[in-house]
Scaffold this active site. Structure first.
Site, PDB file in Angstrom:
ATOM      1  CG  HIS A 174      -2.064   0.936   1.088  1.00 23.10           C
ATOM      2  ND1 HIS A 174      -1.950   2.273   1.359  1.00 23.10           N
ATOM      3  CD2 HIS A 174      -3.322   0.727   0.657  1.00 23.10           C
ATOM      4  CE1 HIS A 174      -3.119   2.850   1.110  1.00 23.10           C
ATOM      5  NE2 HIS A 174      -3.964   1.944   0.680  1.00 23.10           N
ATOM      6  CG  ASP A 184      -8.876  -3.971  -2.737  1.00 22.47           C
ATOM      7  OD1 ASP A 184     -10.054  -3.882  -2.368  1.00 22.47           O
ATOM      8  OD2 ASP A 184      -8.266  -3.064  -3.313  1.00 22.47           O
TER       9      ASP A 184
HETATM   10  N1  ACO Z   1       4.111  -7.786  -4.975  1.00 21.49           N
HETATM   11  C1  ACO Z   1       5.458  -7.832  -5.119  1.00 21.49           C
HETATM   12  N2  ACO Z   1       6.294  -6.764  -4.949  1.00 21.49           N
HETATM   13  C2  ACO Z   1       5.712  -5.595  -4.614  1.00 21.49           C
HETATM   14  C3  ACO Z   1       4.323  -5.465  -4.431  1.00 21.49           C
HETATM   15  C4  ACO Z   1       3.511  -6.620  -4.616  1.00 21.49           C
HETATM   16  N3  ACO Z   1       2.188  -6.541  -4.461  1.00 21.49           N
HETATM   17  N4  ACO Z   1       4.025  -4.187  -4.100  1.00 21.49           N
HETATM   18  C5  ACO Z   1       5.187  -3.537  -4.066  1.00 21.49           C
HETATM   19  N5  ACO Z   1       6.219  -4.374  -4.377  1.00 21.49           N
HETATM   20  C6  ACO Z   1       7.641  -4.047  -4.379  1.00 21.49           C
HETATM   21  C7  ACO Z   1       8.035  -3.253  -5.613  1.00 21.49           C
HETATM   22  O1  ACO Z   1       8.431  -4.100  -6.684  1.00 21.49           O
HETATM   23  C8  ACO Z   1       9.165  -2.405  -5.077  1.00 21.49           C
HETATM   24  O2  ACO Z   1      10.310  -3.227  -4.982  1.00 21.49           O
HETATM   25  P1  ACO Z   1      11.777  -2.591  -5.217  1.00 21.49           P
HETATM   26  O3  ACO Z   1      11.951  -1.568  -4.118  1.00 21.49           O
HETATM   27  O4  ACO Z   1      12.692  -3.766  -5.120  1.00 21.49           O
HETATM   28  O5  ACO Z   1      11.747  -1.968  -6.594  1.00 21.49           O
HETATM   29  C9  ACO Z   1       8.723  -2.090  -3.638  1.00 21.49           C
HETATM   30  O6  ACO Z   1       7.883  -3.190  -3.266  1.00 21.49           O
HETATM   31  C10 ACO Z   1       7.965  -0.770  -3.497  1.00 21.49           C
HETATM   32  O7  ACO Z   1       6.858  -0.806  -4.414  1.00 21.49           O
HETATM   33  P2  ACO Z   1       6.230   0.482  -5.125  1.00 21.49           P
HETATM   34  O8  ACO Z   1       5.463   0.036  -6.335  1.00 21.49           O
HETATM   35  O9  ACO Z   1       7.309   1.510  -5.321  1.00 21.49           O
HETATM   36  O10 ACO Z   1       5.264   1.003  -3.999  1.00 21.49           O
HETATM   37  P3  ACO Z   1       4.091   2.025  -4.220  1.00 21.49           P
HETATM   38  O11 ACO Z   1       3.826   2.641  -2.906  1.00 21.49           O
HETATM   39  O12 ACO Z   1       4.372   2.921  -5.375  1.00 21.49           O
HETATM   40  O13 ACO Z   1       2.860   1.076  -4.680  1.00 21.49           O
HETATM   41  C11 ACO Z   1       0.978  -0.322  -4.657  1.00 21.49           C
HETATM   42  C12 ACO Z   1       1.841   0.677  -3.869  1.00 21.49           C
HETATM   43  C13 ACO Z   1       0.596   0.244  -6.031  1.00 21.49           C
HETATM   44  C14 ACO Z   1      -0.321  -0.592  -3.880  1.00 21.49           C
HETATM   45  C15 ACO Z   1       1.801  -1.644  -4.824  1.00 21.49           C
HETATM   46  O14 ACO Z   1       2.141  -2.181  -3.569  1.00 21.49           O
HETATM   47  C16 ACO Z   1       1.043  -2.705  -5.658  1.00 21.49           C
HETATM   48  O15 ACO Z   1       1.125  -2.677  -6.896  1.00 21.49           O
HETATM   49  N6  ACO Z   1       0.284  -3.625  -4.987  1.00 21.49           N
HETATM   50  C17 ACO Z   1      -0.496  -4.606  -5.694  1.00 21.49           C
HETATM   51  C18 ACO Z   1      -1.793  -3.980  -6.169  1.00 21.49           C
HETATM   52  C19 ACO Z   1      -2.764  -3.711  -5.049  1.00 21.49           C
HETATM   53  O16 ACO Z   1      -3.011  -4.559  -4.194  1.00 21.49           O
HETATM   54  N7  ACO Z   1      -3.381  -2.503  -5.066  1.00 21.49           N
HETATM   55  C20 ACO Z   1      -4.405  -2.119  -4.083  1.00 21.49           C
HETATM   56  C21 ACO Z   1      -3.928  -0.987  -3.238  1.00 21.49           C
HETATM   57  S1  ACO Z   1      -5.123  -0.662  -1.992  1.00 21.49           S
HETATM   58  C22 ACO Z   1      -6.339   0.212  -2.743  1.00 21.49           C
HETATM   59  O17 ACO Z   1      -6.191   0.864  -3.733  1.00 21.49           O
HETATM   60  C23 ACO Z   1      -7.614   0.128  -2.096  1.00 21.49           C
END
Ligand code: ACO
Length: 427
Positions: free
Chosen positions: A306, A363
């Site tokens: 998140h 979610d």
């Molecule tokens: N699975 C695997 N790796 C992940 C995940 C995941 N779900 N989420 C983040 N990471 C990793 C990234 O690859 C990144 O790794 P790195 O530092 O080695 O490059 C690190 O964790 C940070 O991730 P970011 O994408 O920079 O984090 P950000 O805060 O921008 O994104 C987000 C948050 C979009 C929710 C992300 O965690 C994601 O895509 N999750 C899956 C989708 C999801 O569940 N969305 C619902 C959010 S809640 C809502 O909207 C109600």
């Protein structure tokens, strides 16, 4: 604490006020940055940028706190009805009994949707994604309620709010009924707001509607948990569209489109599809954990991570418990729940997820409940939109009442410098 922040660049120092929120969050007010220095800030994804001051929702991502107008999400999910939360978010206070009754009466009076809207719905193929249909219907509603709202008139604001709070569940129900091939029905004025939603969605033409307390309680909880989440992608969209003084319904329709994406509200659909795919592939959670960690594989563990919760998502805790209760109460033994729990356990012990502070979000479990309630997977994000409606309205109202300027970020241009035009025959 200093109430000024200093920025030093080359031989100049620029000074900016520091403002403090009611929960002590500090922010550097850079309104005069460009005027003072000629520079702008750059912050893709707005990870460090506050777009507004807001009195609606407080969340602390480190401590896992979420409060609407000061009330904890745990208390509200346990003790309030969704309609009370709608009122609280939009009108700042929990309603007294007479105000709640009047609000409900006004909603009932507006709960019809023009029959012509059915023709619009008819034009969509059955295969259309419900989020696209819902965004279009919300937009189409403008044509049937063309008067723009005078934001400085409490009466006009109230009328517009009641209209959309009343009609939106009908649009949601029709969207699902179209998908399921059921006749487009209306609700029942004698039912509560959430019961009525349930009836409108599920009543079969040949059967009487029967209330189910377990289902209504679960729906009530899910809608409350999704009702607001401060300046997330869809809410920021609603505020920014509304900042051009576009109307409430147009702004909401844009918010629905923003919510659709799998990185935001669309994650609940993506989670269930992922769990189903894992099950179909033999239920090997370790294989999918490895894929999620592999930087050469685009697969992400949907429902994990998140932008702001870096400890735990308080909504996920409540929903996990609710998922267990609903499945028990309805006597459902869903292998998908076992896969979800297995993935969660592995992720919480895995250094990749621990180091990156990736926890289950709201979610991860909501889809399991929706599935148990008989809601088709493609409708999950529509259910999120139904819950988020009051938050969007409250944020839009606040933005207009605060007379916020039009949202218009700047950029750092990195394209070509000036060049002469070359006619096509000479290129
Ligand atoms: N699975 C695997 N790796 C992940 C995940 C995941 N779900 N989420 C983040 N990471 C990793 C990234 O690859 C990144 O790794 P790195 O530092 O080695 O490059 C690190 O964790 C940070 O991730 P970011 O994408 O920079 O984090 P950000 O805060 O921008 O994104 C987000 C948050 C979009 C929710 C992300 O965690 C994601 O895509 N999750 C899956 C989708 C999801 O569940 N969305 C619902 C959010 S809640 C809502 O909207 C109600």
């Amino acid at each position: 604490m200093s109430d000024k922040a200093l920025l030093q660049y080359q031989d100049k120092t620029f000074e900016f006020p520091v403002i403090q929120g009611s929960e002590n969050e500090l922010a550097i007010d850079i309104k005069t940055l460009r005027a003072q220095s000629g520079m702008i800030t750059i912050d893709p994804g707005f990870k460090n940028t506050g777009s507004c001051e807001s009195a609606i929702t407080f969340l602390d991502g480190e401590k896992g706190i979420l409060r609407y107008r000061g009330y904890s999400i745990e208390d509200l999910a346990e003790k309030a009805t969704f309609l009370e939360v709608v009122y609280l978010l939009i009108f700042r206070e929990l309603p007294k009994a007479d105000a709640l009754a009047a609000f409900q009466k006004d909603i009932v009076a507006e709960s019809h949707v023009d029959e012509e809207m059915k023709k619009i719905l008819d034009g969509f193929p059955k295969s259309a994604h419900p989020m696209g249909v819902l965004a279009s219907l919300t937009s189409a509603l403008i044509s049937f309620n063309p008067n723009s709202v005078n934001a400085s008139s409490d009466k006009e604001m109230y009328a517009a709010i009641v209209r959309i709070v009343a009609k939106f569940p009908v649009l949601v129900a029709w969207t699902m009924r179209k998908k399921k091939g059921l006749p487009l029905d209306y609700g029942d004025d004698s039912l509560g707001y959430v019961e009525n939603i349930h009836k409108m969605m599920f009543k079969k033409p040949s059967q009487e509607y029967t209330k189910n307390k377990v289902i209504i309680d679960a729906l009530n909880k899910l809608l409350i948990l999704h009702a607001d989440h401060e300046q997330n992608c869809s809410t920021s969209t609603v505020r920014i569209v509304g900042s051009s003084h576009a109307g409430l319904f147009a702004s909401l329709s844009a918010g629905i489109s923003a919510l659709w994406g799998p990185l935001h509200g669309g994650a609940n659909q993506a989670v269930l599809e992922m769990l189903e795919a894992i099950e179909a592939d033999g239920g090997d959670t370790k294989k999918y954990m490895a894929k999620a960690k592999d930087k050469n594989d685009p697969f992400r563990l949907m429902g994990f991570g998140h932008r702001v919760y870096k400890n735990f998502d308080p909504r996920a805790k409540i929903i996990k418990k609710a998922a267990d209760e609903v499945l028990n109460d309805l006597g459902i033994d869903d292998p998908i729940l076992a896969i979800a729990k297995g993935l969660e356990k592995e992720a919480l012990e895995d250094p990749y997820f621990v180091e990156r502070k990736l926890y289950p979000n709201v979610d991860f479990y909501s889809g399991i409940i929706y599935r148990a309630l008989g809601i088709p997977t493609e409708m999950f994000t529509v259910m999120f939109a139904l819950g988020r409606l009051p938050g969007w309205i409250a944020q839009w109202k606040e933005m207009r009442e605060n007379n916020e300027p039009i949202g218009r970020p700047r950029q750092v241009y990195i394209g070509e410098n000036f060049r002469d035009f070359v006619p096509v025959e000479n290129r």
